[in-house]
Design a protein around this motif. Sequence first.
Motif, PDB file in Angstrom:
ATOM      1  N   ALA A  50       6.131  -3.261  -5.702  1.00 36.22           N
ATOM      2  CA  ALA A  50       5.951  -2.430  -4.503  1.00 36.22           C
ATOM      3  C   ALA A  50       7.190  -1.587  -4.236  1.00 36.22           C
ATOM      4  CB  ALA A  50       5.640  -3.314  -3.298  1.00 36.22           C
ATOM      5  N   PHE A  51       8.363  -2.198  -4.364  1.00 37.66           N
ATOM      6  CA  PHE A  51       9.611  -1.477  -4.106  1.00 37.66           C
ATOM      7  C   PHE A  51       9.821  -0.362  -5.123  1.00 37.66           C
ATOM      8  CE2 PHE A  51      14.195  -0.855  -4.565  1.00 37.66           C
ATOM      9  CZ  PHE A  51      14.557  -0.612  -3.245  1.00 37.66           C
ATOM     10  N   VAL A  52       9.568  -0.658  -6.399  1.00 35.69           N
ATOM     11  CA  VAL A  52       9.743   0.353  -7.457  1.00 35.69           C
ATOM     12  C   VAL A  52       8.759   1.501  -7.262  1.00 35.69           C
ATOM     13  CG1 VAL A  52       9.506   0.781  -9.923  1.00 35.69           C
ATOM     14  CG2 VAL A  52      10.698  -1.257  -9.133  1.00 35.69           C
ATOM     15  N   ILE A  69       0.195   2.726  10.404  1.00 37.08           N
ATOM     16  CA  ILE A  69       1.248   2.056  11.167  1.00 37.08           C
ATOM     17  C   ILE A  69       0.623   1.077  12.159  1.00 37.08           C
ATOM     18  CG2 ILE A  69       3.142   2.375  12.797  1.00 37.08           C
ATOM     19  CD1 ILE A  69       3.791   3.277   9.968  1.00 37.08           C
ATOM     20  N   ALA A  70      -0.444   1.513  12.813  1.00 38.94           N
ATOM     21  CA  ALA A  70      -1.165   0.610  13.720  1.00 38.94           C
ATOM     22  C   ALA A  70      -1.686  -0.612  12.969  1.00 38.94           C
ATOM     23  CB  ALA A  70      -2.317   1.355  14.393  1.00 38.94           C
ATOM     24  N   ALA A  71      -2.185  -0.374  11.746  1.00 33.88           N
ATOM     25  CA  ALA A  71      -2.667  -1.490  10.919  1.00 33.88           C
ATOM     26  C   ALA A  71      -1.524  -2.435  10.564  1.00 33.88           C
ATOM     27  CB  ALA A  71      -3.330  -0.958   9.657  1.00 33.88           C
ATOM     28  N   LEU A  72      -0.350  -1.896  10.242  1.00 31.58           N
ATOM     29  CA  LEU A  72       0.799  -2.732   9.899  1.00 31.58           C
ATOM     30  C   LEU A  72       1.196  -3.635  11.068  1.00 31.58           C
ATOM     31  CD1 LEU A  72       3.178  -0.331   7.916  1.00 31.58           C
ATOM     32  CD2 LEU A  72       1.981  -2.328   7.031  1.00 31.58           C
ATOM     33  N   ILE A 130       2.697  -1.743   2.232  1.00 31.18           N
ATOM     34  CA  ILE A 130       3.242  -0.409   1.945  1.00 31.18           C
ATOM     35  C   ILE A 130       3.189  -0.142   0.443  1.00 31.18           C
ATOM     36  CG2 ILE A 130       5.343   0.997   1.993  1.00 31.18           C
ATOM     37  CD1 ILE A 130       6.091  -0.396   4.605  1.00 31.18           C
ATOM     38  N   GLY A 131       3.464  -1.180  -0.350  1.00 29.97           N
ATOM     39  CA  GLY A 131       3.469  -1.019  -1.802  1.00 29.97           C
ATOM     40  C   GLY A 131       2.123  -0.625  -2.362  1.00 29.97           C
ATOM     41  N   ILE A 132       1.036  -1.238  -1.857  1.00 30.40           N
ATOM     42  CA  ILE A 132      -0.277  -0.904  -2.406  1.00 30.40           C
ATOM     43  C   ILE A 132      -0.690   0.508  -1.990  1.00 30.40           C
ATOM     44  CG2 ILE A 132      -1.732  -1.799  -0.511  1.00 30.40           C
ATOM     45  CD1 ILE A 132      -3.565  -2.940  -2.761  1.00 30.40           C
ATOM     46  N   PHE A 133      -0.234   0.965  -0.819  1.00 29.84           N
ATOM     47  CA  PHE A 133      -0.514   2.348  -0.419  1.00 29.84           C
ATOM     48  C   PHE A 133       0.270   3.328  -1.286  1.00 29.84           C
ATOM     49  CE2 PHE A 133      -2.696   0.637   3.140  1.00 29.84           C
ATOM     50  CZ  PHE A 133      -3.476   1.669   3.651  1.00 29.84           C
ATOM     51  N   SER A 134       1.468   2.924  -1.683  1.00 33.15           N
ATOM     52  CA  SER A 134       2.248   3.767  -2.582  1.00 33.15           C
ATOM     53  C   SER A 134       1.653   3.777  -3.980  1.00 33.15           C
ATOM     54  CB  SER A 134       3.688   3.264  -2.625  1.00 33.15           C
ATOM     55  OG  SER A 134       4.437   3.939  -3.606  1.00 33.15           O
ATOM     56  N   GLU A 135       1.273   2.596  -4.464  1.00 30.81           N
ATOM     57  CA  GLU A 135       0.731   2.479  -5.821  1.00 30.81           C
ATOM     58  C   GLU A 135      -0.577   3.239  -5.973  1.00 30.81           C
ATOM     59  OE1 GLU A 135       0.934   1.442  -9.714  1.00 30.81           O
ATOM     60  OE2 GLU A 135       2.439   0.916  -8.196  1.00 30.81           O
TER      61      GLU A 135
END
Length: 322
Positions: free
Chosen positions: A32-34, A201-204, A186-191
């Motif tokens: 996720a970070f990468v 953000i509301a979901a987070l 956040i990682g899966i949204f980036s991937e």
Amino acid sequence: MRLKLVRDDTTIDFFKRARLWLGISLVMMAVAFVSFAIQGLNYGIDFQGGTSIRTQSEVPVDVAAYRDALAPLELGDLSIAEVFDPTFAENEHVAMVRIQAQEGDERIASETIEQIQTALRTVDPGMEFPSISSVGPKVSGELINTAILAVALAVGAILAYIWLRFEWQFAVGAVLALLHDVLLTIGIFSELQIKFDLAIIAALLTIVGYSINDTVIVFDRVRENLRKYKKKDLKEVLNLSINETLSRTLMTSGTTLLALVALFVLGGDVIRGFVFAMIWGVIIGTYSSIFVASALLLVLGVKRDWSKKDPAAGTRYGHLDT
């Protein structure tokens, strides 16, 4: 006849492969970070800037027809949502069309707005446009900072609450599990490069609340069992506590997922990103409550004085219970 997902005498050893679960979590967090570092997030209009056009029509809003009408203009990121208000008249149908900033410009050119209005009037010739507003890059940047601050404050408040209610080991384990959930979301949204906007953000924030609720249920049972079984090893107490709350955890997660999957399938494009984040968050939050938070607590340990007969042994703040 009462439905039971888990038998009362369940004795699953959740720590048999604790290193494996923590290893999987670390690998997923690294990916996720990468992914975030390399390709970042696919920000929506809220964070990129753009223009919002409010439409008003006597014809019911057809989001698909609006999209088809605007497709030839190649406007990029486009969000169309019907606006509901109990004060609207029966024949008053309102929608909000949001278009990303074009090539870094704060406002869409007047010629482009005219083209948009002409295209939408092919759906309804009598359509009106009561308001047009733009969000510039500066405002979008402020929204990003505010969103980060909101998540950080929520996690910080939870850290303080858990620390007061239990002990610092519980607080650290719970917050690290929360950071695990947020980072993987956040990682899966980036991937997958799914649109990331204010709804996510509301979901987070919702995921943070859901996950900590699950974790607190487990930790509360752990504290009770620490008092009850003073001579049992911490690993045994943790296993017992997770098994005792497993039925409740799975029932809550399962019923929540049923509703979320229905929304994902039938709710339409407008809320699909939010619902996807919630589905992923519920799954990851349940996993972290069972495998991550408790494993971290086992690593950190809980200070217990076996010589004391105090019923509050095992927790510094047991008297705060209500």
